[in-house]
Design an enzyme around this catalytic site. Sequence first.
Site, PDB file in Angstrom:
ATOM      1  N   SER A 144     -22.500 -47.148 -99.358  1.00 27.77           N
ATOM      2  CA  SER A 144     -23.945 -47.126 -99.605  1.00 27.77           C
ATOM      3  C   SER A 144     -24.453 -45.745 -99.987  1.00 27.77           C
ATOM      4  O   SER A 144     -25.660 -45.523-100.029  1.00 27.77           O
ATOM      5  CB  SER A 144     -24.699 -47.638 -98.374  1.00 27.77           C
ATOM      6  OG  SER A 144     -24.487 -46.786 -97.272  1.00 27.77           O
TER       7      SER A 144
ATOM      8  N   THR B  42     -26.420 -45.198 -95.292  1.00 29.24           N
ATOM      9  CA  THR B  42     -27.298 -44.350 -96.093  1.00 29.24           C
ATOM     10  C   THR B  42     -27.677 -43.156 -95.236  1.00 29.24           C
ATOM     11  O   THR B  42     -28.127 -43.323 -94.106  1.00 29.24           O
ATOM     12  CB  THR B  42     -28.572 -45.118 -96.504  1.00 29.24           C
ATOM     13  OG1 THR B  42     -28.224 -46.105 -97.460  1.00 29.24           O
ATOM     14  CG2 THR B  42     -29.618 -44.179 -97.077  1.00 29.24           C
TER      15      THR B  42
ATOM     16  N   THR C 208     -28.676 -42.090-101.204  1.00 27.03           N
ATOM     17  CA  THR C 208     -28.243 -43.476-101.079  1.00 27.03           C
ATOM     18  C   THR C 208     -27.892 -44.070-102.438  1.00 27.03           C
ATOM     19  O   THR C 208     -28.361 -43.599-103.469  1.00 27.03           O
ATOM     20  CB  THR C 208     -29.366 -44.330-100.449  1.00 27.03           C
ATOM     21  OG1 THR C 208     -28.913 -45.667-100.254  1.00 27.03           O
ATOM     22  CG2 THR C 208     -30.598 -44.356-101.335  1.00 27.03           C
TER      23      THR C 208
ATOM     24  N   ARG D 285     -34.182 -51.211-109.551  1.00 32.00           N
ATOM     25  CA  ARG D 285     -34.828 -51.143-108.246  1.00 32.00           C
ATOM     26  C   ARG D 285     -34.679 -49.758-107.634  1.00 32.00           C
ATOM     27  O   ARG D 285     -33.621 -49.143-107.683  1.00 32.00           O
ATOM     28  CB  ARG D 285     -34.231 -52.189-107.311  1.00 32.00           C
ATOM     29  CG  ARG D 285     -34.845 -52.206-105.898  1.00 32.00           C
ATOM     30  CD  ARG D 285     -34.041 -51.399-104.902  1.00 32.00           C
ATOM     31  NE  ARG D 285     -34.550 -51.519-103.528  1.00 32.00           N
ATOM     32  CZ  ARG D 285     -34.130 -50.796-102.507  1.00 32.00           C
ATOM     33  NH1 ARG D 285     -33.177 -49.894-102.694  1.00 32.00           N
ATOM     34  NH2 ARG D 285     -34.627 -50.963-101.295  1.00 32.00           N
TER      35      ARG D 285
ATOM     36  N   THR E  21     -34.170 -45.100 -92.802  1.00 27.12           N
ATOM     37  CA  THR E  21     -33.058 -45.852 -93.364  1.00 27.12           C
ATOM     38  C   THR E  21     -33.373 -47.332 -93.211  1.00 27.12           C
ATOM     39  O   THR E  21     -34.239 -47.715 -92.429  1.00 27.12           O
ATOM     40  CB  THR E  21     -31.730 -45.496 -92.667  1.00 27.12           C
ATOM     41  OG1 THR E  21     -30.645 -46.126 -93.353  1.00 27.12           O
ATOM     42  CG2 THR E  21     -31.721 -45.954 -91.222  1.00 27.12           C
ATOM     43  N   GLY E  22     -32.672 -48.163 -93.966  1.00 29.05           N
ATOM     44  CA  GLY E  22     -32.917 -49.597 -93.882  1.00 29.05           C
ATOM     45  C   GLY E  22     -33.575 -50.140 -95.134  1.00 29.05           C
ATOM     46  O   GLY E  22     -33.402 -49.591 -96.222  1.00 29.05           O
TER      47      GLY E  22
END
Length: 329
Positions: free
Chosen positions: A87, A189, A207, A217, A240-241
């Site tokens: 990632s 990430t 990331t 995106r 993060t996420g």
Amino acid sequence: MKRRTFLKNTSLGSLALGIPAAAMSCAERSEENKVADAGPGGPVVLATWNVNNATKAAWDSLAAGSSALDAVEAGCKIEEADIKNSSVGKGGLPDRDGNVTLDACIMDHTGNCGSVVYLQNITHAITVARSVMEDTPHVMLAGKGAEMHALSIGLEAEDLLTPESKAAWEKWKETSQYKPIINIENHDTIGMLVMDKDGTLAGGCTTSGLAYKMQGRVGDSPIIGSGLFVDNEVGAAVATGLGEEVVKTVGSFLIVELMRQGKSPQEACEEAIRRIVEKPGSNYKDFQVGYIAMNKKGETGYYAIHKGFWATQYQGDENKNFESDFYNK
């Protein structure tokens, strides 16, 4: 052309001097393992997920006399070059069309910042982001322009799609169904916050974004105020996420502002998570968001929506990995 000079933030006066001690609750942490206060000036390195090699590299950079900003770049580059980390950087999982595209940002103690979005063919996106900050009049470069700038500063183009990531993408195409998977999508990430011995803060985030995303995106990671924010008079935060949810609440800026108002890093992270999960109609059970934060005392905090989010803290010549508390109502 060197970038323009930004105005310094207004002095916080007594409020900045009154930041309380952090509420450092973590599910897996015993009292003796708590790292509650580095004291004025640090040093301390804090990062998302279990990235022991990255935090060690950042610490070693500080120990060699480098700046907090240098340490952030050094640490992030470790994960960008690790092809086992799917990632970040080289080896990152591609978008749904097979393109590995990178996002990154960096911010220093003066409020200067730089970022790149939709960068291709360059492993060290964090280095390009830093060059945008220091060597151009801009804050953000995108796509081909970001790649051209990377080449102009001497970075080499290379294929970022490894055989392992390509095989995973080919398998995904058998169903072509995209759903965020908690603690899998965007796992590892890296967001990193560093305080040097003098109390100077810096931060970075890098990331390859959500696996199999729509082409073009961009998430929160390269967006100053969402994925990262640093205010040297108050503190810093990184996310993060699932980036879409972080962007909607400008999460990292929110955390720093909550610390400005007197909340500890832990309290600020918890409040930022509540802003996401308690929105009307929130589908928070279907995605993960985690935050880390640090204030000017070197106090740290971390909190997530779901169990399974980890942070790494390097301090006193030792890495410590902590599983964060999580929203559980």
